[in-house]
Design a protein around this motif. Structure first.
Motif, short mmCIF file in Angstrom:
data_model
loop_
_atom_site.label_atom_id
_atom_site.label_comp_id
_atom_site.label_asym_id
_atom_site.label_seq_id
_atom_site.Cartn_x
_atom_site.Cartn_y
_atom_site.Cartn_z
N HIS A 117 -31.55 -7.32 38.26
CA HIS A 117 -30.16 -6.82 37.70
C HIS A 117 -29.19 -7.79 38.28
O HIS A 117 -28.20 -8.16 36.70
CB HIS A 117 -29.60 -5.65 38.35
N LEU A 118 -29.02 -8.70 39.15
CA LEU A 118 -27.70 -9.44 39.16
C LEU A 118 -28.18 -10.75 38.11
O LEU A 118 -27.47 -11.05 37.71
CB LEU A 118 -27.97 -9.79 41.30
N PHE A 119 -29.26 -11.36 38.36
CA PHE A 119 -30.04 -12.78 37.27
C PHE A 119 -29.66 -12.50 35.92
O PHE A 119 -29.16 -12.55 35.35
CB PHE A 119 -30.98 -13.16 37.90
N ALA A 120 -30.09 -11.02 35.36
CA ALA A 120 -29.76 -10.47 34.62
C ALA A 120 -28.34 -10.72 33.52
O ALA A 120 -27.78 -10.91 32.73
CB ALA A 120 -30.47 -8.63 34.07
N ILE A 154 -28.41 -16.99 43.67
CA ILE A 154 -29.05 -17.22 41.45
C ILE A 154 -29.74 -18.53 41.13
O ILE A 154 -30.00 -18.55 40.12
CB ILE A 154 -27.88 -16.53 40.93
N LYS A 155 -29.83 -19.09 42.34
CA LYS A 155 -31.03 -20.46 42.44
C LYS A 155 -31.74 -19.96 42.88
O LYS A 155 -32.20 -19.70 43.60
CB LYS A 155 -29.99 -21.86 43.53
N TYR A 156 -32.77 -21.50 41.96
CA TYR A 156 -34.48 -22.03 41.78
C TYR A 156 -34.59 -22.43 42.42
O TYR A 156 -35.99 -22.70 43.36
CB TYR A 156 -34.62 -21.61 41.04
N ASP A 157 -33.88 -23.56 43.19
CA ASP A 157 -34.37 -25.34 43.62
C ASP A 157 -34.26 -24.55 44.78
O ASP A 157 -33.39 -23.88 45.85
CB ASP A 157 -33.39 -26.26 43.38
N ARG A 207 -26.86 -14.72 33.28
CA ARG A 207 -27.83 -14.45 32.33
C ARG A 207 -26.20 -14.88 30.30
O ARG A 207 -26.68 -15.33 29.94
CB ARG A 207 -28.91 -14.20 31.59
N GLN A 208 -25.16 -13.92 31.77
CA GLN A 208 -24.44 -12.96 30.60
C GLN A 208 -23.37 -14.41 30.15
O GLN A 208 -22.95 -14.69 29.00
CB GLN A 208 -24.17 -11.97 30.21
#
Length: 932
Positions: free
Chosen positions: A525-528, A291-294, A531-532
């Motif tokens: 869906h995992l990222f959504a 789930i990381k972006y870096d 974010r909860q």
């Protein structure tokens, strides 16, 4: 001796880069690589012996009193890690040459890198538990320097602090565990420890040993819940990240698990602690990597996950699981170092590491894309690559474990889930960066880096492919030797091959790959879902905890340290009363068997004068000059007491110190208020009187108890050996300059440093000089009375003569360099007082700092001189000589040491006192008074 040079050469290599220049970068990289390359060659020369099962050792005593030897070993396990450390280290040196910008100090970076490499080599080759810990802590310090290399960046400083804090705390726990382990076995020798499994595990201290050792290993290898420091370390330059994640630092923890496996493994405690910790870390790291972006964060969390996988394998306590763990250490080092290099290339060419801005780079960087595809496929466990082989071995061993008993089926299920997520984040890393259309958010046009920047990654990827295709021909012998060392027993027969037929591990691997692709497809869906949740991780908890600790420390410190000297003394006295008084309470009787000395009129009179002078010092403290005179009476009576009870050296020293102290206090008090204002209330006075009485009563009780108890004193040894051992009849002086000369050398060194420090503080400092006393009476215009000037000039040559006499007789009669130095200092400072600083400095045209430094130097050279004749440091020589016109005399080299003491005392004392006399600024009346 070759083992010593394997460690020593890279250590020397940490100095070599400093000889280079940042302008000649290729030359700097080349000279840095020479010594580790030679060390790698030395390892290769021993390759055959180690692969045949031999253990090469080297040992020299270091601190035998502690059981610490500089002992090294090269067995299969050390060989595997040494090859990784030196081989990947050389590739990192090459990669760094093209990665760092011209503004970065390449010599400094290479120096830190070589120190880091040396520390890791020391860990894997240490044959002594304490030596292993020394190198263990050196990795923490050197990684701190590397992570914080870009020290102007906040993230770099924070990452360095976090990593040092966590790993250093783990290092302290490891030290405690190793000390306990050495006590159980009776030795810190590695081989002895590894052969003592039954002794260790049957000991009652086995539980704390395992907990402490694992705490050190888990913090170093970023195991849950200590994993948060590793992603923070990504603030380091990418070459550091590549080296740290592949062959150093984090691999130190799993190496420790492998090294101590024969001694500590085999119990349920080890099975559950190590196995479950590794399993949790495997899932945790894999999830956050997804789930990381870096892109460096993705790789960092993937390292956490793979370290968890290796830890879990070592915890399963199966021979083949240990072999699989070692195999994955090798495979992970190859693909992770290459992937970090790819990440560095992307960052270097594109100016960003945000995966949301990177896509379609294969059109601009096709070779780099190919390297990333192969490295990512190996990390995902795709067949025909090395990562697949160790992953399949891992899945096989999870099916055989008894961990969790009836729920043992959870272990292979969770291992498959971890492999599934690994495939998903590997696919995301490759596809989101190099595919998915042309890049749109980049400010620069990317292109391929220089060939030599790609070459290190290309070499490691190639090795991974070769191992994946031909495992039996490439790494079988190395793994066999490493497993033999980690198990301390012959490893079972094993066969590395690409195909083992249709079996359950193959199905699990297929599920992992297919499920990884499906999970990647559903990643939105995992990222959504993620974010909860409020972004709360271990780093946030760590920082909140540290802030709470800091606030609590500040509150406690503010309550205790409020700037009041009276409160500090109060707490000190109360502490002494509690500690000393508590011991006296449980003492049956203070009266010993020794008879007390009879009292006479002289003793009674001396005691009465001392008591009265002490009381007068306290009662008259607001009249500072009178109080100071009363204090000098106390000092004089103490000196007479020393003389009365057969301590003439102490009496002379006390007299000289008393004079110097009075001069010092008079000079210092001149700049303070001449009368102390009334501050204490009646209640405080009562409190202080009670505390003083209690303090004095307890000290008197302790004194009485000691003086009346028969004790075995060491004094008889010195009395018996003063003449034959030190050549002097003055036992006190012989102790100071011979038997305990090293202590004296340390003391005069501290004295010299203190004198120089005070001199620097007082230098050029000017204070206001009052023009009158507290009643308004002006000072006498005659600053330097004639009588005082004449007396001081008359006393100076006499004092110097006495000083020389005291110095020369000090080895056989009361005296010595310290007393003589004080006498000389008093005579010289009297000249300053009588004639003024300017007059004295014109006639004493020399600096006092060199005198103090020369004194320490003479004393040290005296000790070094004994080495030239093959004797221990500060060994003195003495003999009787006939000197014409003088006769037979005894001379000792200890007099040279005493001369150093003499000069140090003079230099330090005059640096302080003479500069105190220069702190005055002539009083100038205000303009208003001049007009009136």
């Amino acid at each position: 001796m070759s083992l010593l040079f394997i460690v020593l050469l890279p250590l020397l290599g940490s100095l070599v880069p400093l000889l280079g220049s940042n302008d000649r970068r290729s030359l700097c990289a080349l000279i840095t690589a020479v010594l580790p390359a030679v060390a790698l060659g030395l390892v290769m020369t021993n390759l055959g012996d180690v692969l045949h099962g031999n253990v090469l050792t080297y040992s020299v005593p270091w601190i035998p009193q502690l059981g610490l030897d500089f002992a090294l070993r090269l067995d299969g396990l050390s060989l595997l890690f040494a090859l990784l450390i030196l081989g990947i280290g050389l590739l990192i040196i090459t990669y760094t040459r093209f990665y760092l910008s011209a503004n970065d100090s390449m010599p400094r970076f290479y120096a830190y890198l070589m120190l880091f490499l040396t520390a890791m080599l020391g860990i894997v080759m240490a044959d002594n538990l304490l030596l292993l810990w020394v190198f263990w802590e050196l990795t923490s310090l050197s990684s701190f320097l590397l992570i914080g290399f870009w020290h102007t960046q906040t993230n770099a400083r924070r990452g360095a602090r976090v990593s040092l804090t966590v790993t250093a705390m783990g290092g302290l726990a490891l030290l405690a565990g190793l000390l306990l382990l050495g006590q159980i076995v009776g030795s810190y020798d590695m081989q002895t420890v590894l052969e003592s499994r039954d002794v260790i595990q049957q000991d009652a201290r086995y539980l704390p040993v395992v907990l402490l050792v694992l705490l050190g290993a888990f913090t170093k290898s970023a195991q849950f819940p200590f994993q948060f420091w590793l992603p923070q370390a990504m603030a380091a330059p990418t070459p550091v990240s590549a080296f740290l994640h592949s062959a150093t630092m984090v691999k130190a923890g799993v190496f420790l698990l492998a090294r101590l496996h024969p001694a500590l493994a085999g119990s349920e405690l080890w099975l559950y602690l190590v196995g479950l910790t590794g399993l949790v870390t495997l899932i945790y790291g894999a999830y956050f990597a997804l789930i990381k972006y870096d892109i460096k964060a993705i790789l960092a969390y993937s390292t956490v996950s793979h370290l968890g996988l290796i830890t879990m394998l070592f915890g399963l306590d199966s021979r083949m699981a240990t072999l699989a763990g070692l195999f994955h250490i090798l495979n992970h080092a190859l693909f992770k170092a290459s992937l970090f290099m790819v990440a560095g290339i992307v960052d270097h060419e594109c100016g960003t590491r945000d995966i949301r801005k990177l896509k379609g780079l294969r059109r601009y960087m096709p070779i780099t894309a190919a390297l990333a595809i192969l490295g990512g496929a190996s990390m995902a466990g795709v067949p025909l690559l090395n990562g697949y082989l160790s992953k399949e071995m891992m899945l096989t061993e999870t099916l055989e474990t008894d961990l969790l008993g009836g729920l043992a089926w959870l272990v292979p299920v969770l291992a498959t889930v971890g492999s599934l997520i690994s495939a998903a984040y590997s696919l995301r890393f490759v596809r989101n960066i190099f595919f998915m259309g042309p890049p749109e958010a980049l400010e620069v046009t990317p292109h391929e880096p220089p060939l030599m920047m790609r070459a290190p990654a290309l070499l490691m990827i190639t090795l991974g492919v070769v191992i994946g295709l031909l495992p039996a021909l490439t790494v079988t012998s190395l793994l066999h030797a490493a497993a033999d060392a980690a198990l301390a027993d012959p490893v079972p027969e094993f066969h590395l091959a690409i195909w083992h037929g249709f079996n359950l591990p193959l199905l699990m691997s297929a599920i992992a790959l297919g499920g990884g692709i499906a999970l990647y497809a559903l990643r939105k869906h995992l990222f959504a879902f993620q974010r909860q949740f409020k972004p709360l991780d271990a780093l946030t908890i760590y920082e909140a905890t540290m802030q709470c600790i800091v606030r609590a420390a500040q509150t406690g410190l503010g309550a205790l340290e409020n700037g009041s000297l009276q409160r500090y003394m109060l707490w000190l006295v109360i502490t002494v009363l509690c500690l000393a008084g508590g011991s006296l309470v449980i003492t049956p009787s203070l009266q010993g068997s020794l008879q007390q000395q009879p009292l006479d009129g002289v003793l009674i009179a001396g005691a009465a004068i001392t008591i009265l002078a002490g009381l007068a010092t306290a009662f008259l403290h607001r009249q500072r000059l009178i109080s100071l005179l009363m204090l000098s009476v106390v000092g004089l009576m103490v000196s007479l007491a020393f003389a009365r009870f057969s301590a003439p050296d102490l009496a002379l020293t006390q007299l000289a110190v008393e004079v110097v102290t009075m001069i010092l206090l008079m000079l210092a008090l001149f700049f303070l208020p001449q009368r102390t204002p009334k501050e204490s209330s009646g209640l405080r006075i009562v409190r202080d009187v009670l505390l003083s009485a209690g303090f004095g009563g307890i000290l008197a009780s302790l004194n009485y108890a000691v003086l009346t108890q028969p004790i075995d004193s060491i004094s008889q040894f010195f009395l018996d050996n003063s003449v034959p051992g030190g050549g002097g009849h003055n036992v006190v002086n012989v102790i100071l300059v011979d038997f305990r000369g090293f202590d004296t050398l340390g003391e005069i060194t501290v004295l010299g440093i203190a004198g120089i420090g005070i001199f620097k503080l007082l230098n050029r400092l000017r204070l206001f000089m009052p023009s009158s006393d507290f009643e308004g009476r002006p000072w006498s215009p005659d600053s330097h009375p004639m009588i005082l000037a004449i007396v001081s000039q008359t006393l100076l040559p006499l004092a110097l003569l006495v000083s020389v006499f005291i110095f020369l007789r000090g080895h056989n009669a009361p005296g010595g360099g310290f007393i003589a130095g004080l006498v000389t200092s008093v005579a010289l400072i009297l000249m300053y007082i009588a004639r003024g600083v300017d007059w004295a400095q014109q006639r004493l045209a020399f600096q006092f700092q060199p005198i103090a430094v020369a004194g320490v130097g003479i004393a040290a050279l005296t000790g070094l001189g004994s080495w030239l004749f093959g004797y221990p440091f500060l060994t003195s020589a003495f003999g009787h000589f006939h000197i014409p016109l003088i006769g037979d005399v005894e001379l000792a080299t200890a007099m040279l040491f005493d001369l150093g003491v003499y000069f140090t005392v003079i230099g330090a004392t005059l640096m302080i006192l003479a500069n105190l006399g220069k702190l005055t600024t002539p009083h100038r009346p205000s303009k208003q008074k001049e007009q009136s």
